[in-house]
Design a protein around this motif. Structure first.
Motif, PDB file in Angstrom:
ATOM      1  N   PHE A  45       0.815  -1.215   0.000  1.00 43.18           N
ATOM      2  CA  PHE A  45       0.000   0.000   0.000  1.00 43.18           C
ATOM      3  C   PHE A  45       0.848   1.264   0.000  1.00 43.18           C
ATOM      4  N   LEU A  46       2.015   1.219   0.651  1.00 48.18           N
ATOM      5  CA  LEU A  46       2.916   2.378   0.584  1.00 48.18           C
ATOM      6  C   LEU A  46       3.423   2.594  -0.840  1.00 48.18           C
ATOM      7  N   ALA A  47       3.731   1.500  -1.527  1.00 51.03           N
ATOM      8  CA  ALA A  47       4.138   1.614  -2.931  1.00 51.03           C
ATOM      9  C   ALA A  47       3.008   2.219  -3.760  1.00 51.03           C
ATOM     10  N   TRP A  48       1.793   1.770  -3.472  1.00 54.83           N
ATOM     11  CA  TRP A  48       0.603   2.316  -4.147  1.00 54.83           C
ATOM     12  C   TRP A  48       0.504   3.820  -3.888  1.00 54.83           C
ATOM     13  N   ASP A  49       0.683   4.220  -2.625  1.00 52.58           N
ATOM     14  CA  ASP A  49       0.627   5.638  -2.260  1.00 52.58           C
ATOM     15  C   ASP A  49       1.704   6.440  -2.990  1.00 52.58           C
ATOM     16  N   LEU A  50       2.921   5.918  -2.995  1.00 45.03           N
ATOM     17  CA  LEU A  50       4.013   6.636  -3.657  1.00 45.03           C
ATOM     18  C   LEU A  50       3.759   6.770  -5.154  1.00 45.03           C
ATOM     19  N   ALA A  51       3.201   5.731  -5.756  1.00 47.53           N
ATOM     20  CA  ALA A  51       2.855   5.815  -7.177  1.00 47.53           C
ATOM     21  C   ALA A  51       1.766   6.867  -7.397  1.00 47.53           C
ATOM     22  N   GLY A  52       0.780   6.878  -6.528  1.00 49.74           N
ATOM     23  CA  GLY A  52      -0.289   7.874  -6.633  1.00 49.74           C
ATOM     24  C   GLY A  52       0.217   9.290  -6.450  1.00 49.74           C
ATOM     25  N   VAL A  53       1.127   9.475  -5.522  1.00 46.57           N
ATOM     26  CA  VAL A  53       1.730  10.799  -5.320  1.00 46.57           C
ATOM     27  C   VAL A  53       2.543  11.189  -6.551  1.00 46.57           C
ATOM     28  N   GLY A  54       3.320  10.240  -7.061  1.00 46.74           N
ATOM     29  CA  GLY A  54       4.138  10.513  -8.246  1.00 46.74           C
ATOM     30  C   GLY A  54       3.311  10.874  -9.462  1.00 46.74           C
ATOM     31  N   LEU A  55       2.121  10.300  -9.569  1.00 42.88           N
ATOM     32  CA  LEU A  55       1.231  10.604 -10.695  1.00 42.88           C
ATOM     33  C   LEU A  55       0.354  11.829 -10.433  1.00 42.88           C
ATOM     34  N   GLY A  56       0.473  12.400  -9.261  1.00 43.60           N
ATOM     35  CA  GLY A  56      -0.316  13.586  -8.936  1.00 43.60           C
ATOM     36  C   GLY A  56      -1.742  13.279  -8.516  1.00 43.60           C
ATOM     37  N   ILE A  57      -2.040  12.018  -8.222  1.00 43.30           N
ATOM     38  CA  ILE A  57      -3.390  11.622  -7.818  1.00 43.30           C
ATOM     39  C   ILE A  57      -3.599  11.857  -6.326  1.00 43.30           C
ATOM     40  N   PHE A  58      -2.609  11.496  -5.519  1.00 44.61           N
ATOM     41  CA  PHE A  58      -2.689  11.655  -4.065  1.00 44.61           C
ATOM     42  C   PHE A  58      -1.888  12.863  -3.636  1.00 44.61           C
ATOM     43  N   PHE A  59      -2.382  13.544  -2.636  1.00 41.25           N
ATOM     44  CA  PHE A  59      -1.642  14.654  -2.044  1.00 41.25           C
ATOM     45  C   PHE A  59      -2.036  14.755  -0.576  1.00 41.25           C
ATOM     46  N   GLU A  60      -1.149  15.307   0.202  1.00 43.58           N
ATOM     47  CA  GLU A  60      -1.353  15.366   1.644  1.00 43.58           C
ATOM     48  C   GLU A  60      -2.333  16.451   2.051  1.00 43.58           C
ATOM     49  N   GLY A  61      -2.173  17.614   1.529  1.00 45.78           N
ATOM     50  CA  GLY A  61      -2.995  18.725   1.991  1.00 45.78           C
ATOM     51  C   GLY A  61      -2.516  19.164   3.364  1.00 45.78           C
ATOM     52  N   ARG A  62      -2.975  20.236   3.844  1.00 48.38           N
ATOM     53  CA  ARG A  62      -2.575  20.730   5.170  1.00 48.38           C
ATOM     54  C   ARG A  62      -3.681  20.406   6.153  1.00 48.38           C
ATOM     55  N   ASN A  63      -3.280  19.889   7.307  1.00 46.71           N
ATOM     56  CA  ASN A  63      -4.258  19.521   8.306  1.00 46.71           C
ATOM     57  C   ASN A  63      -3.635  19.689   9.693  1.00 46.71           C
ATOM     58  N   ASP A  64      -4.348  20.340  10.566  1.00 46.35           N
ATOM     59  CA  ASP A  64      -3.854  20.562  11.928  1.00 46.35           C
ATOM     60  C   ASP A  64      -3.860  19.291  12.765  1.00 46.35           C
ATOM     61  N   LEU A  65      -4.509  18.224  12.296  1.00 51.64           N
ATOM     62  CA  LEU A  65      -4.576  16.982  13.057  1.00 51.64           C
ATOM     63  C   LEU A  65      -3.329  16.122  12.888  1.00 51.64           C
ATOM     64  N   LEU A  66      -2.518  16.397  11.879  1.00 52.18           N
ATOM     65  CA  LEU A  66      -1.304  15.627  11.620  1.00 52.18           C
ATOM     66  C   LEU A  66      -0.145  16.154  12.453  1.00 52.18           C
ATOM     67  N   VAL A  67       0.826  15.277  12.735  1.00 50.57           N
ATOM     68  CA  VAL A  67       1.985  15.709  13.531  1.00 50.57           C
ATOM     69  C   VAL A  67       2.969  16.545  12.712  1.00 50.57           C
ATOM     70  N   GLY A  68       2.894  16.477  11.394  1.00 49.81           N
ATOM     71  CA  GLY A  68       3.758  17.299  10.556  1.00 49.81           C
ATOM     72  C   GLY A  68       5.033  16.625  10.092  1.00 49.81           C
ATOM     73  N   VAL A  69       5.159  15.314  10.322  1.00 46.00           N
ATOM     74  CA  VAL A  69       6.336  14.565   9.886  1.00 46.00           C
ATOM     75  C   VAL A  69       5.982  13.853   8.579  1.00 46.00           C
ATOM     76  N   ASP A  70       6.745  14.130   7.542  1.00 45.97           N
ATOM     77  CA  ASP A  70       6.526  13.469   6.254  1.00 45.97           C
ATOM     78  C   ASP A  70       7.625  12.445   6.015  1.00 45.97           C
ATOM     79  N   LEU A  71       7.231  11.234   5.616  1.00 37.54           N
ATOM     80  CA  LEU A  71       8.189  10.187   5.280  1.00 37.54           C
ATOM     81  C   LEU A  71       8.715  10.366   3.867  1.00 37.54           C
ATOM     82  N   ALA A  72       7.906  10.959   3.037  1.00 40.61           N
ATOM     83  CA  ALA A  72       8.231  11.294   1.650  1.00 40.61           C
ATOM     84  C   ALA A  72       7.323  12.473   1.298  1.00 40.61           C
ATOM     85  N   PRO A  73       7.570  13.121   0.183  1.00 45.56           N
ATOM     86  CA  PRO A  73       6.656  14.206  -0.186  1.00 45.56           C
ATOM     87  C   PRO A  73       5.213  13.709  -0.263  1.00 45.56           C
TER      88      PRO A  73
END
Length: 111
Positions: A45-73
């Motif tokens: 699923f992480l590979a799926w996520d990275l592929a989706g991010v690379g294709l511009g399908i997935f994005f994080e967005g800004r959210n105050d509920l997250l701790v703010g640590v990114d493992l990758a863009p």
């Protein structure tokens, strides 16, 4: 509230682990096999996520509920725990349903 989403994920994972400890369905039934299944599932699923991010399908967005640590863009730390929760709940639900169906099948054959 920073970290609230991660806290919710950790509470949910802990709840599933308590149920699994009690019922010995997945992780506590066969720890090595379950660890491999979880590792492969989360990695897939992480590979799926990275592929989706690379294709511009997935994005994080800004959210105050997250701790703010990114493992990758566009892949926050919470994503790993979400995927762990997803895989853990899917395997426990599947194996519990299988166990319940196996218990039910012999009783029906006696009629």
């Amino acid at each position: 509230m920073t970290g609230l989403y991660l806290a919710g994920l950790l509470v949910s994972i802990a709840g599933l682990l308590v149920l699994d400890l009690r019922l010995k369905v997945f992780l506590f039934a066969a720890p090595r096999r379950a660890a491999v299944v979880l590792l492969v599932g989360v990695a897939g699923f992480l590979a799926w996520d990275l592929a989706g991010v690379g294709l511009g399908i997935f994005f994080e967005g800004r959210n105050d509920l997250l701790v703010g640590v990114d493992l990758a863009p566009d892949v926050p730390l919470e994503e790993v725990f979400f995927l762990l929760l997803l895989c853990l709940s899917a395997m426990e639900a599947f194996l519990l349903a299988q166990r319940l169906l196996q218990r039910r099948t012999p009783a029906e054959g006696r009629r």
